[in-house]
Design an enzyme around this catalytic site. Sequence first.
Site, PDB file in Angstrom:
ATOM      1  N   HIS A   1       0.832  -1.199   0.000  1.00  0.00           N
ATOM      2  CA  HIS A   1       0.000   0.000   0.000  1.00  0.00           C
ATOM      3  C   HIS A   1       0.874   1.260   0.000  1.00  0.00           C
ATOM      4  O   HIS A   1       0.690   2.160  -0.824  1.00  0.00           O
ATOM      5  CB  HIS A   1      -0.910  -0.029   1.234  1.00  0.00           C
ATOM      6  CG  HIS A   1      -1.836   1.137   1.361  1.00  0.00           C
ATOM      7  ND1 HIS A   1      -3.155   1.077   0.978  1.00  0.00           N
ATOM      8  CD2 HIS A   1      -1.640   2.398   1.835  1.00  0.00           C
ATOM      9  CE1 HIS A   1      -3.733   2.246   1.206  1.00  0.00           C
ATOM     10  NE2 HIS A   1      -2.836   3.072   1.738  1.00  0.00           N
ATOM     11  N   GLU A   2       1.809   1.316   0.930  1.00  0.00           N
ATOM     12  CA  GLU A   2       2.657   2.503   1.028  1.00  0.00           C
ATOM     13  C   GLU A   2       3.596   2.633  -0.170  1.00  0.00           C
ATOM     14  O   GLU A   2       3.973   3.749  -0.548  1.00  0.00           O
ATOM     15  CB  GLU A   2       3.456   2.481   2.338  1.00  0.00           C
ATOM     16  CG  GLU A   2       2.603   2.466   3.603  1.00  0.00           C
ATOM     17  CD  GLU A   2       1.579   3.595   3.671  1.00  0.00           C
ATOM     18  OE1 GLU A   2       1.825   4.666   3.081  1.00  0.00           O
ATOM     19  OE2 GLU A   2       0.529   3.403   4.318  1.00  0.00           O
TER      20      GLU A   2
ATOM     21  N   HIS B   1       1.797   4.701  -2.713  1.00  0.00           N
ATOM     22  CA  HIS B   1       1.946   6.122  -2.406  1.00  0.00           C
ATOM     23  C   HIS B   1       3.326   6.626  -2.829  1.00  0.00           C
ATOM     24  O   HIS B   1       3.466   7.700  -3.431  1.00  0.00           O
ATOM     25  CB  HIS B   1       1.790   6.348  -0.897  1.00  0.00           C
ATOM     26  CG  HIS B   1       0.382   6.375  -0.402  1.00  0.00           C
ATOM     27  ND1 HIS B   1      -0.579   7.223  -0.917  1.00  0.00           N
ATOM     28  CD2 HIS B   1      -0.236   5.678   0.599  1.00  0.00           C
ATOM     29  CE1 HIS B   1      -1.716   7.044  -0.265  1.00  0.00           C
ATOM     30  NE2 HIS B   1      -1.534   6.110   0.650  1.00  0.00           N
TER      31      HIS B   1
ATOM     32  N   GLU C   1      -4.525   8.194  -2.737  1.00  0.00           N
ATOM     33  CA  GLU C   1      -5.038   6.893  -2.275  1.00  0.00           C
ATOM     34  C   GLU C   1      -5.328   5.961  -3.440  1.00  0.00           C
ATOM     35  O   GLU C   1      -5.232   4.734  -3.307  1.00  0.00           O
ATOM     36  CB  GLU C   1      -6.290   7.089  -1.425  1.00  0.00           C
ATOM     37  CG  GLU C   1      -6.031   7.676  -0.055  1.00  0.00           C
ATOM     38  CD  GLU C   1      -5.104   6.818   0.795  1.00  0.00           C
ATOM     39  OE1 GLU C   1      -5.143   5.580   0.661  1.00  0.00           O
ATOM     40  OE2 GLU C   1      -4.336   7.392   1.582  1.00  0.00           O
TER      41      GLU C   1
END
Length: 496
Positions: free
Chosen positions: A264-265, A268, A294
Amino acid sequence: MSNTPAYDALMARSRSLHRLNHLAQIASVDRETLMPPGGAEARALALAELEQLMHARSTDLVIADQLKAAEQETLDDEARADLREMQRGYLLATALPAELVEAKGLAASRCEYEWRAQRQANDWAAYLPNFREVLRLSREEAARLSDALGVSPYDALLDGFEPGMRSAEVARVFGAMRAWLPALIARIREKQASETVIEPVGPFALDAQRALVREIAETLGFDFERGRLDESTHPFSGGVPEDVRMTTRFREHDFSVALFSTIHETGHSRYEQGSPRAWLGRPIGSWRSMGIHESQSLAFEMQLARSRGFLERLAPRLVHYFGAQPAFEPENWLRAATRVVAGKIRVDADEATYPCHVMLRFDIEHALVAGEMQAEDVPAAWDEGMCDLLGLDTRGDYRDGCMQDPHWAGGAFGYFPCYTLGALYAAQWFAAIRRTTPDLDARIAAGDDAPVFDWLSANIWSQASRWTTPELVQRASGEALNPEHFRRHLETRYLS
């Protein structure tokens, strides 16, 4: 001599603020990762001082004259977009007095830092006084921004994270999802109830987990020459494109927490690292909105990493790091990693139930900012909402209930809708990618993620803030935000 002196002066100021923000970002990341407990108060004061300095530079009266003068200069379309972003930033910055910026910065730093221990202790009573002060200052901030923008107080805060978005549109989208999402979740869970799933058996050595998540981050293109991966209480990404910092967290008996939070990160971070180098320091060189941000993390974590092909590729890597066990057989691992289960923790939620967590937070923070709910009312509202949306009893569990996120402690009201907007955008991106690459799933299964990265780079990362969000969405996908792509994605992945 330049023919655009006003514009040039504005860009010099923008680059200066970019460098100051670099320092603020790294100091904030350090506070969450490496700073010793005794440094908390000094760090809060230092960050508040830096924020005050940045605010002063952002509200200098000369900027108004420079913006007017630049409007009359001969500028190309990119420079005009710079002006658009600077005009908006100046309006927002000048709406807030320096003493309010400093007071909120201090209150948020203290509340967020103490929240970490208070959450672990399940101590709502100790958390409440700090939270009340953050809420009071956030309401004042919202009122002042509301006057400047001519929108409701909550919309003024929402606009800070998702420019141009309004709560009425969020409520419309969320209201439509409430009409079909609970039934879809029930259908998915009914289907999955007949499937046998063997859960991975730990413990899983932390050193092995660290090696695994670093390998996956590298596989997904994270540049460790321009970034770091550390550990924190709550996973996050920070820093600037030249120095991206992301964090994860580890659980000895559940490696999937670190695995998927790192993925997930990484989404980003790839967005940040993919910013146009020539635009660094310019207003158009910044990320577009939190919803778009997001959409990158969820494109990586949910759309790509939870796909059949990617999960099947992961299975042998799990065996490599943790040893063979029945749970890591590809078909079983696929079922385990796409299980839909109603749980208390937002960041651990599957993609089907996740929007329910966001809807609850949107309802509560909207009422808090509007003054329709007080700080002490949050636990009861939380318990009612979790029971209604997910059928869970959270009474007395503040740690995994209304204290689980750092956002409100840090004064980030208006942020939460961006998470589900991001999921909707991500589904729309993948629908567009599949139109240009019909064999996408086969290529992912074969280890070729380039079609995803190339499309995101060309259509999202390289565009930064060149366009407004609606323009960006239209240009990238060929249509305005369309939540039906998310619905079709869930139905295809979980019911077909």
